[in-house]
Design a protein around this motif. Structure first.
Motif, PDB file in Angstrom:
ATOM      1  N   VAL A 149       3.027  11.708   3.322  1.00  0.00           N
ATOM      2  CA  VAL A 149       3.188  10.354   3.857  1.00  0.00           C
ATOM      3  C   VAL A 149       2.138   9.455   3.196  1.00  0.00           C
ATOM      4  O   VAL A 149       0.939   9.665   3.360  1.00  0.00           O
ATOM      5  CB  VAL A 149       3.037  10.333   5.388  1.00  0.00           C
ATOM      6  N   ALA A 150       2.605   8.454   2.456  1.00  0.00           N
ATOM      7  CA  ALA A 150       1.698   7.627   1.646  1.00  0.00           C
ATOM      8  C   ALA A 150       1.133   6.435   2.395  1.00  0.00           C
ATOM      9  O   ALA A 150       0.085   5.906   2.022  1.00  0.00           O
ATOM     10  CB  ALA A 150       2.434   7.140   0.397  1.00  0.00           C
ATOM     11  N   GLY A 151       1.819   5.980   3.438  1.00  0.00           N
ATOM     12  CA  GLY A 151       1.387   4.759   4.102  1.00  0.00           C
ATOM     13  C   GLY A 151       1.877   3.527   3.349  1.00  0.00           C
ATOM     14  O   GLY A 151       2.621   3.627   2.362  1.00  0.00           O
ATOM     15  N   LEU A 152       1.469   2.364   3.803  1.00  0.00           N
ATOM     16  CA  LEU A 152       1.950   1.113   3.232  1.00  0.00           C
ATOM     17  C   LEU A 152       1.129   0.691   2.022  1.00  0.00           C
ATOM     18  O   LEU A 152      -0.091   0.863   1.996  1.00  0.00           O
ATOM     19  CB  LEU A 152       1.912   0.003   4.282  1.00  0.00           C
ATOM     20  N   SER A 153       1.808   0.136   1.032  1.00  0.00           N
ATOM     21  CA  SER A 153       1.111  -0.388  -0.141  1.00  0.00           C
ATOM     22  C   SER A 153       0.495  -1.744   0.195  1.00  0.00           C
ATOM     23  O   SER A 153       1.022  -2.501   1.017  1.00  0.00           O
ATOM     24  CB  SER A 153       2.086  -0.538  -1.306  1.00  0.00           C
ATOM     25  N   THR A 154      -0.597  -2.053  -0.455  1.00  0.00           N
ATOM     26  CA  THR A 154      -1.259  -3.353  -0.236  1.00  0.00           C
ATOM     27  C   THR A 154      -1.531  -4.108  -1.535  1.00  0.00           C
ATOM     28  O   THR A 154      -1.688  -5.325  -1.513  1.00  0.00           O
ATOM     29  CB  THR A 154      -2.601  -3.153   0.494  1.00  0.00           C
ATOM     30  N   THR A 155      -1.574  -3.392  -2.650  1.00  0.00           N
ATOM     31  CA  THR A 155      -1.928  -4.042  -3.916  1.00  0.00           C
ATOM     32  C   THR A 155      -0.861  -3.905  -4.989  1.00  0.00           C
ATOM     33  O   THR A 155      -1.023  -4.434  -6.093  1.00  0.00           O
ATOM     34  CB  THR A 155      -3.238  -3.455  -4.465  1.00  0.00           C
ATOM     35  N   CYS A 156       0.210  -3.187  -4.709  1.00  0.00           N
ATOM     36  CA  CYS A 156       1.259  -2.949  -5.706  1.00  0.00           C
ATOM     37  C   CYS A 156       2.567  -2.682  -4.980  1.00  0.00           C
ATOM     38  O   CYS A 156       2.606  -2.677  -3.738  1.00  0.00           O
ATOM     39  CB  CYS A 156       0.890  -1.769  -6.614  1.00  0.00           C
ATOM     40  N   SER A 157       3.639  -2.439  -5.723  1.00  0.00           N
ATOM     41  CA  SER A 157       4.916  -2.141  -5.083  1.00  0.00           C
ATOM     42  C   SER A 157       4.834  -0.808  -4.344  1.00  0.00           C
ATOM     43  O   SER A 157       4.008   0.055  -4.679  1.00  0.00           O
ATOM     44  CB  SER A 157       6.034  -2.094  -6.123  1.00  0.00           C
ATOM     45  N   GLN A 158       5.693  -0.641  -3.344  1.00  0.00           N
ATOM     46  CA  GLN A 158       5.666   0.580  -2.548  1.00  0.00           C
ATOM     47  C   GLN A 158       5.980   1.800  -3.400  1.00  0.00           C
ATOM     48  O   GLN A 158       5.399   2.871  -3.216  1.00  0.00           O
ATOM     49  CB  GLN A 158       6.671   0.482  -1.392  1.00  0.00           C
ATOM     50  N   LYS A 159       6.883   1.654  -4.359  1.00  0.00           N
ATOM     51  CA  LYS A 159       7.212   2.787  -5.232  1.00  0.00           C
ATOM     52  C   LYS A 159       5.992   3.224  -6.027  1.00  0.00           C
ATOM     53  O   LYS A 159       5.683   4.424  -6.098  1.00  0.00           O
ATOM     54  CB  LYS A 159       8.352   2.413  -6.186  1.00  0.00           C
ATOM     55  N   ILE A 160       5.295   2.272  -6.642  1.00  0.00           N
ATOM     56  CA  ILE A 160       4.097   2.619  -7.416  1.00  0.00           C
ATOM     57  C   ILE A 160       3.038   3.228  -6.511  1.00  0.00           C
ATOM     58  O   ILE A 160       2.375   4.213  -6.878  1.00  0.00           O
ATOM     59  CB  ILE A 160       3.555   1.375  -8.142  1.00  0.00           C
ATOM     60  N   HIS A 161       2.871   2.668  -5.324  1.00  0.00           N
ATOM     61  CA  HIS A 161       1.900   3.217  -4.369  1.00  0.00           C
ATOM     62  C   HIS A 161       2.220   4.678  -4.062  1.00  0.00           C
ATOM     63  O   HIS A 161       1.322   5.537  -4.063  1.00  0.00           O
ATOM     64  CB  HIS A 161       1.921   2.390  -3.085  1.00  0.00           C
TER      65      HIS A 161
END
Length: 518
Positions: A149-161
Motif C-alpha cells: 500500500v503506497a498511500g497518496l502521492s503529493t509531489t507526482c502522479s499517483q502512478k509514478i508514486h
C-alpha cells in the motif's frame, strides 16, 4: 431559387474551392501521409517477420523452446542459475475484466533467475487490492510476491508514486527492475528476453515494448487501436529506438538507488508521465533505449469501451506533451505538438474534401445533363481516386503488420488461446483513422490551454511542466478506467457525461480552463 438549387450551388462552390491549388496540395499531402505510414508499417512488419523466421529456424534445429530463447543451451541449469535477480513493479488502479488473466501471465513467467513481484496500490479500498491478494494466495508457495500500500502521492502522479514505492521495497540484490502496467499480458519468455538483452549490452538505459491492441468492437476501441498503430513502427526497430512506452520498461535498479541521471528526482519532483520523463532524461544524457522484436504484448480492450472513455484517454495522452523537465524538452514537446496537429488535420481534411467531390458528382449525375461544373468535379474525382488508392495501401499495410504481430504473439505464447484477425472490423478501422486524427488537435489544444487533467478521479495541475497541485475528491472522476474498464471502487461518483457533452464543455471552457471539471 429552390432549396435544392441553393444546396447544389453551395455544393458546387465547395467542390470548385477544393479544386484550387492549395486544396489540391492538401489532398496530395494526405495521400503522401498515407504512403509514408504504409512504408513504416511495412518495415515494422519486416522486423517482426524476421523474428518469426528465427524462431522457426531454431525450432527446426531441434529447439522446442524457441519461444523462450533461440539458443537452447541457455536453458541449461548452470546458465539459469547465474541469471540476475529481477523485481517486477506493477502499479495497480481498479479491477476489470482482463486483470486476472494479465496478472496470471505475469506471475507465471518462465524466467529462470530470482524473481519478485511487487503489486502497488494506493489504498486497501482499491478493488485491485483484494483481487490481487486472492490471486497471490493461490500462488503463495510458488511465487515471490507481495502487495504494498503506497498511500497518496503529493509531489507526482499517483502512478509514478506507486512505482517509486515499489523501487523502495525491491530486494537489495535486485539488478534489474521491470515496470509493467497491470493491463500488460506477458509471454512466458518476455522477462527472460528483456534480461538477456540487458546482459548483452550493459549500456542499455531502458528496454521497452509496445502493446498490440485487441479492439472490443466499439468505435472507441478502434480509435485507440488506430491511435497506437503509428507509434508501433517506432518500437519495431529490433534495437535502438527513441520511443518509450510506460507499460513495459526494464531498467538498472542501481539507477534508482544512486539517482543516476536524475532518474529518481526527475520522476518524484513533479513528474506526471513516467515514460515521457524518462525518455527526456535519455535524450538529455544521450542514453540508449532499445526495443527487442519479441517485446509486443496482447492488449485486450474493455468490451464496454465507450466513445467518451476513448476521449478521456486521448485527453490524457495529449496532456503529456504539456509536461517537461528542461527548456530543450519543452521545445521538443512543442515541436511534436505542432507537427502532430498539422499532420492529423492534414490527414483528415482530404476525406472531407473527397465527400464533397463525390456528392457534387452524384448531383451532376442525377441532373441528367452536363454542367459547367463538370470540369472541376472531374478533377476532384481524380483526387478522390488517388486518395482511395493510397487509403487502401495504408489499410493493407496496417492489416499486414497486425497479422504479423498476431502471429508472433501466438508463437510467443503457445499455451494461450490463439489470437485472430477475424474479430477486426476494417471499416471501423478506417472510420477510426479519420475520427482520431480529427479529434487529436482539439484534444491537444484543450490540454495546452487547461494545464490540468482528471486522471481516474485525481486532478493534476501543471506549472512549468511539473505537477504543483493535486486535487482529490470521492465524487470527482469516472467509475471506470478508460481502456481496461476497471472499476475504481467509487460509490458516490456521478453519472458520466456523454462524449459530445464533454467535448462541447471543453470547447466552451478554453478561456476559463481552471474552472473546467470533468
Amino acid at each position: 431559387m429552390s432549396t435544392m438549387e441553393v444546396v447544389d450551388s453551395f455544393l458546387f462552390s465547395l467542390s470548385k474551392a477544393f479544386s484550387s491549388p492549395i486544396a489540391i496540395f492538401i489532398q496530395i499531402q494526405g495521400c503522401l501521409i498515407c504512403l509514408i505510414l504504409s512504408l513504416g508499417w511495412v518495415l515494422a512488419a519486416y522486423v517482426r517477420n524476421r523474428e518469426i523466421k528465427q524462431m522457426k529456424d531454431s525450432a527446426k534445429a531441434g529447439n522446442s523452446f524457441s519461444f523462450l530463447c533461440h539458443d537452447i543451451n541457455e536453458l541449461e541449469h548452470s546458465y539459469q542459475a547465474s541469471l540476475p535477480r529481477v523485481s517486477v513493479v506493477m502499479p495497480l488502479k481498479g479491477f476489470g475484466e482482463h486483470n486476472l488473466h494479465n496478472w496470471r501471465s505475469q506471475i507465471t513467467s518462465l524466467y529462470g533467475g530470482p524473481l519478485e513481484f511487487l503489486f502497488i496500490v494506493e489504498s486497501t479500498e482499491d478493488p485491485a487490492y483484494h483481487a490481487v491478494s486472492r490471486l497471490l494466495s493461490d500462488f503463495k508457495d510458488h511465487v515471490e510476491a507481495q502487495v504494498i500500500v503506497a498511500g497518496l502521492s503529493t509531489t507526482c502522479s499517483q502512478k509514478i508514486h506507486n512505482q517509486l514505492v515499489g523501487v523502495e521495497n525491491m530486494h537489495p540484490e535486485t539488478k534489474y527492475v521491470l515496470f509493467l502496467d497491470d493491463d500488460v499480458r506477458l509471454h512466458p519468455g518476455s522477462i527472460g528476453a528483456l534480461t538477456a538483452e540487458m546482459l548483452k549490452n550493459p549500456e542499455i538505459f531502458i528496454q521497452t515494448g509496445y502493446p498490440l491492441d485487441l479492439p472490443s468492437g466499439s468505435l472507441g476501441s478502434y480509435c485507440i487501436y488506430e491511435y497506437h498503430m503509428p507509434c508501433s513502427m517506432g518500437f519495431a526497430t529490433g534495437g535502438k529506438t527513441f520511443f518509450l512506452w510506460g507499460g513495459c520498461m526494464m531498467m538498472h535498479a542501481d539507477d534508482f538507488r544512486c539517482d543516476r541521471h536524475g532518474v529518481l528526482s526527475g520522476l518524484r519532483d513533479g513528474g506526471y508521465s513516467d515514460d515521457m520523463t524518462l525518455a527526456a532524461l535519455a535524450g538529455a544524457h544521450k542514453l540508449l533505449i532499445t526495443s527487442p522484436p519479441v517485446a509486443v504484448f496482447p492488449h485486450p480492450l474493455a468490451s464496454d469501451l465507450s466513445f467518451s472513455r476513448y476521449w478521456n484517454y486521448l485527453r490524457k495522452q495529449t496532456f503529456v506533451l504539456e509536461s517537461y523537465i528542461s527548456r530543450v524538452n519543452w521545445i521538443m514537446n512543442r515541436a511534436l505538438f505542432s507537427v502532430h496537429c498539422y499532420l492529423s488535420w492534414g490527414f483528415a481534411a482530404p476525406y472531407f474534401m473527397a465527400v464533397v467531390h463525390i456528392a457534387a458528382a452524384l448531383r451532376i449525375y442525377a441532373q441528367g445533363y452536363a454542367r459547367e461544373e463538370t470540369v472541376f468535379v472531374s478533377k476532384g474525382l481524380l483526387l478522390v481516386a488517388c486518395l482511395a488508392a493510397c487509403t487502401f495501401v495504408e489499410l493493407f499495410s496496417m492489416w499486414n503488420l497486425t497479422r504479423v504481430e498476431v502471429r508472433l504473439c501466438n508463437m510467443l505464447s503457445p499455451e494461450a488461446p490463439g489470437l485472430s484477425l477475424g474479430s477486426y472490423n476494417w471499416v471501423l478501422v478506417f472510420v477510426a483513422m479519420v475520427v482520431d486524427n480529427f479529434l487529436y488537435p482539439i484534444s491537444a489544444m484543450r490540454s495546452h490551454f487547461s494545464q490540468s487533467i482528471n486522471w481516474s478521479g485525481i486532478r493534476y495541475h501543471l506549472k512549468d511542466g511539473k505537477i504543483y497541485k493535486i486535487d482529490r475528491s470521492k465524487d470527482m472522476g469516472p467509475l471506470y478506467t478508460d481502456l481496461g474498464g476497471k472499476h475504481l471502487g467509487k460509490k458516490g461518483a456521478p453519472q458520466k457525461a456523454s462524449f459530445l457533452g464533454s467535448l462541447c464543455r471543453s470547447l466552451a471552457q478554453w478561456r476559463r480552463p481552471k474552472k473546467y471539471d470533468v
